[in-house]
Design an enzyme around this catalytic site. Sequence first.
Site, PDB file in Angstrom:
ATOM      1  N   LYS A  65       0.835  -1.204   0.000  1.00 61.14           N
ATOM      2  CA  LYS A  65       0.000   0.000   0.000  1.00 61.14           C
ATOM      3  C   LYS A  65       0.869   1.254   0.000  1.00 61.14           C
ATOM      4  O   LYS A  65       0.605   2.212  -0.721  1.00 61.14           O
ATOM      5  CB  LYS A  65      -0.929   0.000   1.222  1.00 61.14           C
ATOM      6  CG  LYS A  65      -2.064  -1.027   1.094  1.00 61.14           C
ATOM      7  CD  LYS A  65      -2.816  -1.234   2.389  1.00 61.14           C
ATOM      8  CE  LYS A  65      -3.812  -2.385   2.219  1.00 61.14           C
ATOM      9  NZ  LYS A  65      -4.475  -2.773   3.455  1.00 61.14           N
ATOM     10  N   GLN A 109      -4.484  -1.384   9.706  1.00 62.10           N
ATOM     11  CA  GLN A 109      -4.426  -2.724   9.106  1.00 62.10           C
ATOM     12  C   GLN A 109      -4.995  -3.775  10.070  1.00 62.10           C
ATOM     13  O   GLN A 109      -4.635  -3.811  11.240  1.00 62.10           O
ATOM     14  CB  GLN A 109      -2.971  -3.067   8.740  1.00 62.10           C
ATOM     15  CG  GLN A 109      -2.803  -4.380   8.020  1.00 62.10           C
ATOM     16  CD  GLN A 109      -3.433  -4.391   6.627  1.00 62.10           C
ATOM     17  OE1 GLN A 109      -3.367  -3.407   5.894  1.00 62.10           O
ATOM     18  NE2 GLN A 109      -4.064  -5.502   6.259  1.00 62.10           N
ATOM     19  N   ASP A 132     -10.899   2.916   3.812  1.00 60.89           N
ATOM     20  CA  ASP A 132     -11.245   1.488   3.750  1.00 60.89           C
ATOM     21  C   ASP A 132     -12.768   1.307   3.636  1.00 60.89           C
ATOM     22  O   ASP A 132     -13.241   0.244   3.260  1.00 60.89           O
ATOM     23  CB  ASP A 132     -10.787   0.792   5.043  1.00 60.89           C
ATOM     24  CG  ASP A 132      -9.605  -0.132   4.830  1.00 60.89           C
ATOM     25  OD1 ASP A 132      -9.301  -0.452   3.662  1.00 60.89           O
ATOM     26  OD2 ASP A 132      -8.997  -0.545   5.837  1.00 60.89           O
TER      27      ASP A 132
END
Length: 307
Positions: A65, A109, A132
């Site tokens: 990422k 995460q 997200d």
Amino acid sequence: MRAAESSNSPTSAGARLIDGVALAKLIRAEVAAEVVALKEAGVTPGLTVVLVGDDAGSAVYVGAKEKASREAGMTGETIRLPASTSQAELLALVEQLNADESVHGVLVQMPLPKHIDPDTVIRHIDPLKDVDGFHPVNVGKLLIGHSDGFAPCTPAGVQRMLVHYGVKTRGADVVVVGRSTIVGKPMAALMVQSGDGADATVTICHSRTRDLAGHTRRADILIVAAGRARMITADMVKPGAVVIDVGMNRIPDASRKSGTRLVGDVDFEGVRQVASLITPVPGGVGPMTIAMLLRNTVRAARRTLPA
Ligand code: NDP
């Protein structure tokens, strides 16, 4: 009804393949162009990923990422915290990132160490920075059909694939296997909205579904996110269906140096003989997820421009 345009008809070699690598590259180029324009307007999009602990798989995702955001011209930062970090410390960091104007996207995460409640952490992320798409505000907006929220990256990537490949979704029977909050449920929520790439009749299946094959065989578009290696076999798929395999499973493979290989939830070799269009694993849905994350971050940054 036909699930896809005639160009998607299976050939003697089987279904046409959806190239997630090429499409993700296209999206990343679009994102990079937007980043240039935003920089000219005085805003450098910034994505900060927080990694707690030393889970090897998570470290790989987080590294990818960060690299992808930098390649797109954004500021990509990873904050690595030890597994002993308390929930209060993590929440304090999230609040600091919420307040930081140079950070447009905040991503924590998953999975987190057991002593930290993921839902509490997600609720602390500013919904305007929740790239997200997991905050309840964004989940609600997705369900209502408001376009000013963030859709979770994997299902948004799948929808983009369907649109890009000209798959007719309006009125199509879409069957989603899996009801997780990160893939299955938002996937269904996207497909049931009114508008392009949606307007489908959606069925969600899960481990308690009676007669799974009875449902999957009705699907014009079958989207599988169950995390069960090759569970969807050719006899479970309607001839001519479009099959999207979200699954990523490592199985033993003595012929590989690593001793394992990655397979999807779909028995690719069998199902490609029946389907009209299919995603491979790897090289299908996987690359789309990061591309859509970059896209969400650019959207978050664009919103900070004066109207
Ligand atoms: P979860 O484990 O959270 O959810 C799996 C879902 O599948 C559950 O709803 C479960 O039902 C259902 N399920 C499991 N077994 C069966 C079965 N035999 N029949 C019907 N339904 C079943 O997984 P995720 O949604 O997080 O991920 C799914 C897969 O997608 C994984 O392989 C994951 O690695 C992959 N993935 C890939 C991504 C990408 O970028 N390509 C991103 C995210 C995930 P129940 O709720 O009843 O338990």
